[in-house]
Design an enzyme around this catalytic site. Sequence first.
Site, PDB file in Angstrom:
ATOM      1  CD  GLU A 178      -3.136  -1.240   2.142  1.00  0.00           C
ATOM      2  OE1 GLU A 178      -3.925  -0.640   2.588  1.00  0.00           O
ATOM      3  OE2 GLU A 178      -2.851  -2.104   2.568  1.00  0.00           O
TER       4      GLU A 178
ATOM      5  CG  HIS B  49      -8.796   5.824   1.534  1.00  0.00           C
ATOM      6  ND1 HIS B  49      -8.717   5.410   0.502  1.00  0.00           N
ATOM      7  CD2 HIS B  49      -8.334   4.328   2.188  1.00  0.00           C
ATOM      8  CE1 HIS B  49      -8.026   4.694  -0.267  1.00  0.00           C
ATOM      9  NE2 HIS B  49      -7.462   3.743   0.798  1.00  0.00           N
TER      10      HIS B  49
ATOM     11  NE  ARG C  48      -4.423   5.613   2.615  1.00  0.00           N
ATOM     12  CZ  ARG C  48      -4.750   4.724   3.505  1.00  0.00           C
ATOM     13  NH1 ARG C  48      -5.709   4.923   4.998  1.00  0.00           N
ATOM     14  NH2 ARG C  48      -4.925   3.486   3.411  1.00  0.00           N
TER      15      ARG C  48
ATOM     16  CG  HIS D  87      -9.986   6.158   5.755  1.00  0.00           C
ATOM     17  ND1 HIS D  87     -10.795   4.784   5.268  1.00  0.00           N
ATOM     18  CD2 HIS D  87      -9.031   5.405   5.772  1.00  0.00           C
ATOM     19  CE1 HIS D  87      -9.655   3.817   5.642  1.00  0.00           C
ATOM     20  NE2 HIS D  87      -8.759   4.232   6.020  1.00  0.00           N
TER      21      HIS D  87
ATOM     22  NE  ARG E 154      -4.996   5.016   9.862  1.00  0.00           N
ATOM     23  CZ  ARG E 154      -5.038   4.386   8.576  1.00  0.00           C
ATOM     24  NH1 ARG E 154      -4.707   2.540   8.611  1.00  0.00           N
ATOM     25  NH2 ARG E 154      -5.603   4.654   7.455  1.00  0.00           N
TER      26      ARG E 154
HETATM   27  C1  SIN Z   1      -7.335   0.423   2.869  1.00  0.00           C
HETATM   28  O1  SIN Z   1      -7.411  -0.428   2.571  1.00  0.00           O
HETATM   29  O2  SIN Z   1      -6.975   1.361   1.460  1.00  0.00           O
HETATM   30  C2  SIN Z   1      -7.216   1.054   3.467  1.00  0.00           C
HETATM   31  C3  SIN Z   1      -6.375   0.720   4.668  1.00  0.00           C
HETATM   32  C4  SIN Z   1      -5.584   1.336   5.627  1.00  0.00           C
HETATM   33  O3  SIN Z   1      -6.110   2.660   5.798  1.00  0.00           O
HETATM   34  O4  SIN Z   1      -5.233   1.185   6.346  1.00  0.00           O
END
Ligand code: SIN
Length: 495
Positions: free
Chosen positions: A99, A215, A261, A322, A357
Amino acid sequence: MAGLFAALEASSLGPVLLATKAELHEGNTRHAQGGIAAAIGPGDSPEQHLADTVAAGAGLVNEENARILVESASRRISDLRRYGVHFDSEGVGPAFGREGAHGQARVLHALGDRTGAAVETALAEQVKNGRVVIYEHTLAVEIVMVEGQTVGIRALEQQSGIEHFFEASAVILATGGAGAAFSHTTNTPVATGDGISLAFAAGAEVTDLEFYQFHPTAFRQEGAPPFLISEALRGEGAVLRNHRGQAFMGRYHELADLAPRDIVARAMISEMRASNSDHIWLDCTVLNNLNPIERFPGIASFCRERGIDLRKDHIPVAPAAHYLMGGVRTDNWGRTTVPGLYACGESAATGVHGANRLASNSLLETVVFAKRAVEHIESNTGGAMPPSSDSIPFLPAGGAPVDISTIQRLLWKHAGIERTGQELRAGLAVVRAWPMNPRVVSRENHELAWLSIFAELLLTAALIREESRGAHFRTDFPQRDDERWGRHLVFHRAD
Ligand code: SIN
């Protein structure tokens, strides 16, 4: 997840009561998709995980606590396996997703993109079959204190209207975030920041409330319910495209679609403005050698129900509230500044996320600090986190609007992805004018009152912080200013 895990771990110490205002399974955990970050794969190390966490947190990560977070990952993952969570595997080892802002693929997942549901189901099963006494539909309405010490909670059993006093030698808040305070969110409607306002009312310090993570990719279509489109899709090669079909993120950051993000969210806003649209497209037809339907069954099924086939169509997405980095201020044993009151999960501010985060660190945080809170209770050493020397005394106006959508629209407009002093001041003036009508005692009215306090604190903190850092972006102060603002804003109730 924080509440279930804490209850399970504490159940060997003595009687445990778990009160939840809804049903056991309701909460944000169930909707978590990406997974749990853990540096346990070959070539990875807690040191690298720490470096990524600190970099994402934009100068405000508590490094001591973040080190505890990353170094405890392996043990807590073993605990989850022991409680029946089956993480997805690849060959002989676990499968690791990637991610944004992670230097490594280190995100464990379960049932593809249904990680949260897999974890929640396993933990809830253990809790139901164990010794924990469960009160569902029971809303905590006050943390009861005697001579400065927490002695239990008052709680409203919603169906009967009976109010209980549950006496307890320790209370652990695990009430989650406050995404329901915004018009657009990935959160469930139960995420109304209850624990933050309850702890604040009991005299606990709260901090970092200006840092709300948006998000970049929530599903956006008129009438569709809140739904996250996991960043893990971009980790597997999915690409954001504007209305001209261009992959634009490379123009904004060297990590392109996997940039932090806040940068992706603002880039999307800028592209959406340019095309006068309320969404951008996520192209999943270009995933690296994998079938999106198998790896992301939850997202594929949600999209299919809306006529979107991930193998050939693009998904309409836009940023949404988010995750709250801030919350009730705690030390690394989960202790708040009020003796006997602990907090963990999204309701706590342990400092591990700083101003932004790192993806998939939140589920890890829930188990690491829930465990430590229980260990501290077991040690019987008591005490509290020392208060901050520059905590700001604050008295909320105390009014509330008649419905939640008023608060949601207000925060989305005045304290959203891009903020200005003028908008924040205007938002505060509205909050302070909300009436103080006595209302029927109900869950909805408590939530409205608590969300109003939360909104006022968030707007105030965002107004005071005259800089941009992590998830907090002020167009009138677009630079980060470490000299003035390389610190946390902490509040306590003036009375
Ligand atoms: C996601 O799956 O994009 C969210 C994961 C997260 O916010 O930690």
